[in-house]
Design a protein around this motif. Structure first.
Motif, PDB file in Angstrom:
ATOM      1  N   VAL A   1      -3.683   4.837   1.241  1.00 43.96           N
ATOM      2  CA  VAL A   1      -2.013   3.766   1.932  1.00 43.96           C
ATOM      3  C   VAL A   1      -3.359   2.737   3.456  1.00 43.96           C
ATOM      4  O   VAL A   1      -4.083   3.635   3.973  1.00 43.96           O
ATOM      5  CB  VAL A   1      -1.674   5.045   2.978  1.00 43.96           C
ATOM      6  CG1 VAL A   1      -2.067   5.918   3.860  1.00 43.96           C
ATOM      7  CG2 VAL A   1      -0.311   4.351   3.814  1.00 43.96           C
TER       8      VAL A   1
ATOM      9  N   LYS B   1       0.028  -0.729  -0.285  1.00 48.32           N
ATOM     10  CA  LYS B   1      -0.763  -0.032  -0.578  1.00 48.32           C
ATOM     11  C   LYS B   1      -0.479  -0.212   1.914  1.00 48.32           C
ATOM     12  O   LYS B   1      -0.467   0.910   2.713  1.00 48.32           O
ATOM     13  CB  LYS B   1      -2.305   0.292  -0.052  1.00 48.32           C
ATOM     14  CG  LYS B   1      -2.272   0.930  -1.666  1.00 48.32           C
ATOM     15  CD  LYS B   1      -3.602   1.076  -2.043  1.00 48.32           C
ATOM     16  CE  LYS B   1      -4.804   1.320  -3.434  1.00 48.32           C
ATOM     17  NZ  LYS B   1      -5.881   1.412  -2.989  1.00 48.32           N
TER      18      LYS B   1
ATOM     19  N   PHE C   1       1.492   0.132   5.150  1.00 50.16           N
ATOM     20  CA  PHE C   1       2.444   0.178   5.835  1.00 50.16           C
ATOM     21  C   PHE C   1       2.403  -0.042   7.092  1.00 50.16           C
ATOM     22  O   PHE C   1       1.604   0.173   8.466  1.00 50.16           O
ATOM     23  CB  PHE C   1       2.865   2.159   5.610  1.00 50.16           C
ATOM     24  CG  PHE C   1       3.713   2.654   6.538  1.00 50.16           C
ATOM     25  CD1 PHE C   1       4.933   2.470   5.947  1.00 50.16           C
ATOM     26  CD2 PHE C   1       3.909   2.838   7.198  1.00 50.16           C
ATOM     27  CE1 PHE C   1       6.224   3.103   5.774  1.00 50.16           C
ATOM     28  CE2 PHE C   1       5.355   3.493   8.285  1.00 50.16           C
ATOM     29  CZ  PHE C   1       6.074   3.647   7.420  1.00 50.16           C
TER      30      PHE C   1
ATOM     31  N   CYS D   1       5.629   6.099   1.498  1.00 49.56           N
ATOM     32  CA  CYS D   1       4.314   5.616   0.589  1.00 49.56           C
ATOM     33  C   CYS D   1       4.209   7.013  -0.606  1.00 49.56           C
ATOM     34  O   CYS D   1       3.782   6.119  -1.845  1.00 49.56           O
ATOM     35  CB  CYS D   1       3.290   5.679   1.092  1.00 49.56           C
ATOM     36  SG  CYS D   1       3.428   4.389   2.682  1.00 49.56           S
TER      37      CYS D   1
END
Length: 276
Positions: free
Chosen positions: A152, A202, A204, A269
């Motif tokens: 992430v 990926k 956020f 995620c």
């Protein structure tokens, strides 16, 4: 019912005290109206050391006008019993849970310090340490090397909570979390940094209320344009507009704990973590 606004809390252990503090803070979080003055007392591994702690605890009781709360983890009952002499509420996590758990399992618990670390095998520990190193290397856009290995990538304005969340994900779950700042140059272009284009799935985002951002930045760089409320309002507005335009999932970190933010990131995620 007494409704105190301030209460002294002691986290006491014959080890590092991490377990006592982690469990204790989760309990205290259910009482947001109280200001807790926290004191840590690790490595209290003998009755003599325990007795030496009592004056400080009793002094806190006198100054507060209310008895302190002792949140403890002790494997040696000879040590924990000494705290019964203090003018305090004593809550021993191990005594509360270990006994019933031993009865259910039909066996006696071991009486040595540091057993919790043995539950996590070496491979999981190594994985977490590698994740921590990765997050440190990729903090605040410091490196673009091996960015493809990130599970992430957190984005947001400076001081919105990206770094502590990245490290928490790494330390607790072994997740390789990078983070990248959104800066005025990105807002002027109206685009994400080009290095992030291929990793959109990926990404956020974290945002924060401008007033809280102003407080945080003022502690670091008081009376600067960077910390001014007008600038904070502008950056937050532009960052949210950019994330919305780029279809990036995001949440407001203002009133959430690091644990809550991390849990939401993992959920959104689809990350399970690497905890053994």
């Amino acid at each position: 019912m007494i409704k105190p606004t301030r209460r002294s809390v002691f986290f006491i252990s014959d080890g590092t005290g991490i377990s006592a503090e982690t469990l204790g803070l989760n309990l205290l979080a259910h009482f947001p109206g109280v200001e807790f003055h926290q004191v840590r007392m690790p490595f209290i591994d003998s009755p003599e050391k325990a007795r030496a702690c009592l004056p400080a605890i009793n002094k806190a009781a006198q100054e507060d006008g209310l008895r302190p709360i002792l949140l403890m983890t002790f494997v040696n009952e000879d040590v924990s019993v000494e705290f019964c002499h203090a003018d305090a509420l004593c809550l021993d996590f191990f005594k509360t849970f270990i006994g019933p758990l031993g009865q259910e399992l039909g066996m006696l618990p071991t009486r040595s310090i540091g057993q919790g670390r043995r539950v996590v095998d070496n491979s999981v520990y190594r994985h977490r340490m590698e994740a921590v190193n990765y997050s440190l290397e990729h903090d605040d856009g410091a490196s673009e090397r091996h960015l493809s290995e990130a599970e992430v990538i957190l984005v947001g304005v400076s001081r919105s909570g990206k770094t502590p969340t990245s490290l928490y994900l790494a330390m607790q779950f072994g997740i390789r979390a990078a983070n990248y700042p959104l800066i005025p140059e990105d807002f002027e272009r109206g685009k994400l940094p080009s290095v992030l284009d291929q990793y959109r799935k990926k990404l956020f985002g974290l945002t924060i209320r401008p007033e809280r951002l102003h407080e945080i930045r003022s502690e670091r760089r008081p009376n600067s344009k960077y910390a001014s409320l007008d600038n904070c309002r502008l950056e937050v507005k532009q960052a949210e507009q950019l994330m919305h335009r780029e279809n990036i999932r995001w949440l407001d970190s203002t009133t959430r704990s690091i644990e809550e933010i991390a849990a939401k990131v993992m959920q959104e995620c689809g990350l399970d973590g690497h905890v053994g």
